[in-house]
Scaffold this motif. Structure first.
Motif, short mmCIF file in Angstrom:
data_model
loop_
_atom_site.label_atom_id
_atom_site.label_comp_id
_atom_site.label_asym_id
_atom_site.label_seq_id
_atom_site.Cartn_x
_atom_site.Cartn_y
_atom_site.Cartn_z
N GLY A 240 51.85 1.99 23.31
CA GLY A 240 52.76 2.94 23.94
C GLY A 240 53.32 3.97 22.98
N ALA A 241 53.32 3.67 21.68
CA ALA A 241 53.95 4.59 20.73
C ALA A 241 53.24 5.94 20.74
CB ALA A 241 53.91 3.98 19.32
N ILE A 242 51.92 5.89 20.65
CA ILE A 242 51.18 7.13 20.57
C ILE A 242 51.16 7.85 21.92
CG2 ILE A 242 48.79 7.96 20.24
CD1 ILE A 242 50.44 7.52 17.66
N MET A 243 51.23 7.07 23.00
CA MET A 243 51.31 7.69 24.33
C MET A 243 52.64 8.41 24.49
SD MET A 243 50.62 5.91 28.02
CE MET A 243 49.13 5.03 27.62
N ALA A 244 53.71 7.76 24.03
CA ALA A 244 55.04 8.38 24.12
C ALA A 244 55.07 9.65 23.27
CB ALA A 244 56.11 7.41 23.64
N TYR A 245 54.52 9.59 22.06
CA TYR A 245 54.53 10.76 21.19
C TYR A 245 53.66 11.87 21.77
CZ TYR A 245 57.14 8.69 17.27
OH TYR A 245 58.13 8.16 16.47
N GLY A 246 52.57 11.48 22.45
CA GLY A 246 51.69 12.46 23.10
C GLY A 246 52.43 13.22 24.20
N ALA A 247 53.40 12.53 24.82
CA ALA A 247 54.15 13.17 25.91
C ALA A 247 54.99 14.34 25.41
CB ALA A 247 55.04 12.13 26.58
N TYR A 248 55.27 14.34 24.11
CA TYR A 248 56.10 15.41 23.54
C TYR A 248 55.26 16.44 22.78
CZ TYR A 248 59.23 11.33 24.07
OH TYR A 248 59.89 10.23 24.54
N MET A 249 53.95 16.36 22.95
CA MET A 249 53.05 17.22 22.16
C MET A 249 52.87 18.58 22.84
SD MET A 249 49.16 16.16 21.44
CE MET A 249 48.13 16.86 20.19
N PRO A 250 52.87 19.67 22.08
CA PRO A 250 52.67 20.98 22.70
C PRO A 250 51.34 21.05 23.44
CG PRO A 250 53.25 21.21 20.37
CD PRO A 250 53.05 19.76 20.63
N GLN A 251 51.35 21.73 24.59
CA GLN A 251 50.15 21.79 25.43
C GLN A 251 48.99 22.50 24.72
OE1 GLN A 251 49.86 20.11 28.30
NE2 GLN A 251 47.72 20.71 28.26
N LYS A 252 49.33 23.43 23.84
CA LYS A 252 48.26 24.23 23.20
C LYS A 252 47.45 23.42 22.18
CE LYS A 252 50.56 27.63 21.48
NZ LYS A 252 51.90 27.98 21.48
N ALA A 253 48.07 22.37 21.64
CA ALA A 253 47.40 21.66 20.54
C ALA A 253 46.12 20.96 21.01
CB ALA A 253 48.36 20.62 19.95
N ASN A 254 45.06 21.08 20.21
CA ASN A 254 43.80 20.43 20.53
C ASN A 254 43.90 18.94 20.15
OD1 ASN A 254 41.14 19.30 19.79
ND2 ASN A 254 40.40 21.31 20.44
N ILE A 255 43.75 18.08 21.16
CA ILE A 255 43.99 16.64 20.93
C ILE A 255 43.03 16.07 19.88
CG2 ILE A 255 43.91 14.33 21.98
CD1 ILE A 255 45.06 15.48 24.50
N GLY A 256 41.74 16.39 20.01
CA GLY A 256 40.73 15.83 19.10
C GLY A 256 41.01 16.19 17.64
N LYS A 257 41.20 17.49 17.39
CA LYS A 257 41.41 17.93 16.00
C LYS A 257 42.70 17.32 15.44
CE LYS A 257 39.12 22.38 16.30
NZ LYS A 257 39.39 23.73 16.77
N THR A 258 43.75 17.32 16.28
CA THR A 258 45.04 16.82 15.81
C THR A 258 44.95 15.34 15.44
OG1 THR A 258 46.04 18.38 17.32
CG2 THR A 258 47.49 16.70 16.42
N ILE A 259 44.30 14.56 16.30
CA ILE A 259 44.22 13.12 16.04
C ILE A 259 43.34 12.84 14.82
CG2 ILE A 259 43.39 10.91 17.00
CD1 ILE A 259 46.14 11.96 18.02
N LEU A 260 42.32 13.66 14.62
CA LEU A 260 41.49 13.49 13.42
C LEU A 260 42.32 13.67 12.16
CD1 LEU A 260 37.98 15.14 13.91
CD2 LEU A 260 38.50 12.79 13.22
N ILE A 261 43.23 14.65 12.19
CA ILE A 261 44.09 14.87 11.02
C ILE A 261 44.98 13.63 10.78
CG2 ILE A 261 46.00 16.27 10.10
CD1 ILE A 261 44.83 18.64 11.62
N VAL A 262 45.55 13.11 11.88
CA VAL A 262 46.43 11.93 11.75
C VAL A 262 45.64 10.75 11.17
CG1 VAL A 262 47.81 10.25 13.04
CG2 VAL A 262 47.93 12.67 13.65
N ALA A 263 44.43 10.54 11.71
CA ALA A 263 43.62 9.40 11.23
C ALA A 263 43.23 9.60 9.77
CB ALA A 263 42.36 9.25 12.09
N PHE A 264 42.99 10.86 9.39
CA PHE A 264 42.65 11.14 7.99
C PHE A 264 43.83 10.79 7.08
CE2 PHE A 264 42.97 14.16 4.43
CZ PHE A 264 41.83 13.79 3.72
N PHE A 265 45.03 11.24 7.45
CA PHE A 265 46.22 10.94 6.63
C PHE A 265 46.43 9.42 6.54
CE2 PHE A 265 48.37 15.26 7.47
CZ PHE A 265 48.00 15.73 6.24
#
Ligand code: PFF
Length: 457
Positions: A240-265
């Motif tokens: 639920g943590a990532i789902m909750a945080y996704g609910a506050y994510m700007p609509q313009k952001a590309n989900i795939g690219k953004t999550i790749l950055i998070v996984a990289f970090f």
């Protein structure tokens, strides 16, 4: 075009804040405490390779699916899931997915706060000079005396819980958003400083070889399963943590690219933590990389205690671990808080106090399982081990599996396509394939083998 709901909890200031928040959630005790010792007990390099493979091939696609449901619903995971089910004309049973996630989050928070409390205690333990020149036995005795003392454990657990409440009461923008924007850069700078220290003072080349010497012969089937479980836990998937945080994510952001950055970090922090810990461990006589959960709290103090300037560095190391645990724990509290505000029309302060209070009381069970209740067993496990097993090996894979299947097969295509706008068709097809086939098969294997391993082998 899918209709967007307006969230009542607010939104991240930018995509960057989302990245910091999601990285904050992902980077935690799983990276610094668990990854090094699990990699250590599984022989190093080959495990690391499989772990990274699991992150990329299963973790990232499922994490994207989870964020997608959250951003579509713009509410707490329970209500985002409820809406996604209703809008997709799916069976109402699917709504339980949100509940499993949030319930697992509360359970994890209860014991996570206890372990984070150990890290807080060790900041002062190291700074006080008590660890100077300690032997393995003495370090073991110091750690043992902390675990044997419920009042000390409760004190540090309470301080940690208050730190979490202090952030989450501030809300999405002014609480969580501001906290992660300060904490994450601090964490990265400290991590790099410690990496520098271990490079010059530790046995860096041995650590490097240990983590990157891909000797596939050392890898067992069970190691593969552990690598996958670890990949899920470290990315905070299924709770639920990532789902909750996704609910506050700007609509313009590309989900795939953004999550790749998070996984990289997240992977970077795990690898750097491994390099720091093993450089120090290998520079010290008589410490094994396969020392298990005590690696951080017993072996490291021995290593720090025997190095010039080591105690200061040791204290800084435990500050780093505490910051990482803090930014993860707030992501466990937020989904439940958001749900209670939606469901009961109460204030954020009240919701925080109620839920953190609940997790705190439940955490007392974990505290006592290390001492007074150490003989009380549930399915052969102490209360703490039972909760750890129940969440990591049962609730988490189950919830991740259901999320993959829901987005892969059940959720209306128009919602999925809307949220994935801007993604190249080939990548989209690959992602869908993973959700429909690769992830369900792989996660089922972890699920079944995890239970088999624990109770029948
Ligand atoms: N990802 C965190 C870690 O590696 O320590 C643990 C975690 C945080 C799991 C938040 C799940 C979660 F929702």
């Amino acid at each position: 075009m899918a209709i967007q709901q307006k969230g009542m909890h607010g939104a991240w200031a930018s995509r960057w804040t989302f990245i910091m928040a999601a990285t904050g959630s992902a980077v935690g005790l799983g990276n610094m405490w668990k990854f090094p010792y699990v990699a250590g007990s599984n022989g190093g390099g080959a495990f690391v390779l499989v772990y990274l493979g699991c992150i990329l091939l299963i973790g990232v696609p499922v994490m994207m699916a989870e964020v997608l449901i959250g951003r579509q619903g713009r509410q707490s995971p329970i209500n985002s899931m409820r809406d996604a089910v209703a809008e997709s004309d799916a069976k109402s049973r699917w709504r339980h997915v949100g509940w499993v996630g949030v319930a697992a989050g509360m359970l994890i928070l209860s014991f996570y706060a206890v372990i984070a409390g150990w890290a807080l205690a060790y900041i002062f333990e190291a700074a006080s000079g008590e660890l100077a020149g300690v032997s393995g036995d003495t370090a073991g005795a110091i750690f043992g005396s902390l675990l044997a003392d419920p009042s000390r454990l409760i004190f540090w657990q309470s301080i940690f819980m208050l730190l979490c409440v202090g952030v989450v009461v501030g809300g999405v923008k002014k609480g969580l958003g501001v906290a992660v924007e300060i904490l994450m850069p601090v964490l990265f700078v400290m991590l790099l400083l410690l990496l520098g220290f271990s490079f010059f003072r530790g046995n860096f080349s041995a650590a490097w070889d240990f983590l990157f010497n891909f000797n596939l012969q050392l890898l067992t089937w069970r190691g593969v399963l552990e690598a996958m479980g670890q990949a899920f836990f470290t990315l905070s998937i299924g709770m639920g943590a990532i789902m909750a945080y996704g609910a506050y994510m700007p609509q313009k952001a590309n989900i795939g690219k953004t999550i790749l950055i998070v996984a990289f970090f997240d992977s970077l922090v795990a690898i750097i933590s491994g390099l720091i810990i093993f450089s120090i461990v290998f520079a010290t006589q008589g410490i094994e990389p396969s020392a298990g959960p005590g690696l951080m709290f017993i072996s490291l103090p021995v290593a720090f205690g025997g190095m010039p300037g080591g105690l200061l560095i040791g204290s800084a190391f435990f500050v780093l671990v505490s910051i990482a645990a803090w930014s993860s724990a707030i992501s466990l509290l937020e989904p439940c808080v958001a749900w209670l505000i939606e469901a009961k029309d109460i204030s954020r302060v009240q919701a925080n106090l109620l839920l953190a209070g609940f997790a705190w009381v439940l955490g007392l069970g974990s505290v006592l399982s290390f001492n007074v209740w150490s003989d009380i067993k549930f399915a052969g496990l102490t209360f703490f081990d039972f909760l750890d097993f129940l969440t990591a090996n049962i609730m988490l894979p189950l919830s991740g599996l259901l999320i993959a299947v829901f987005v892969g097969y059940v959720m209306k295509r128009e919602f999925v396509d809307y949220q994935m706008q801007g993604t190249a068709p080939k990548i989209l097809a690959l992602w869908r394939l993973t959700l429909r086939y690769v992830a369900p098969v792989a996660i089922s294997a972890v699920f079944v083998m995890g239970i088999y391993d624990k109770f029948f082998s």
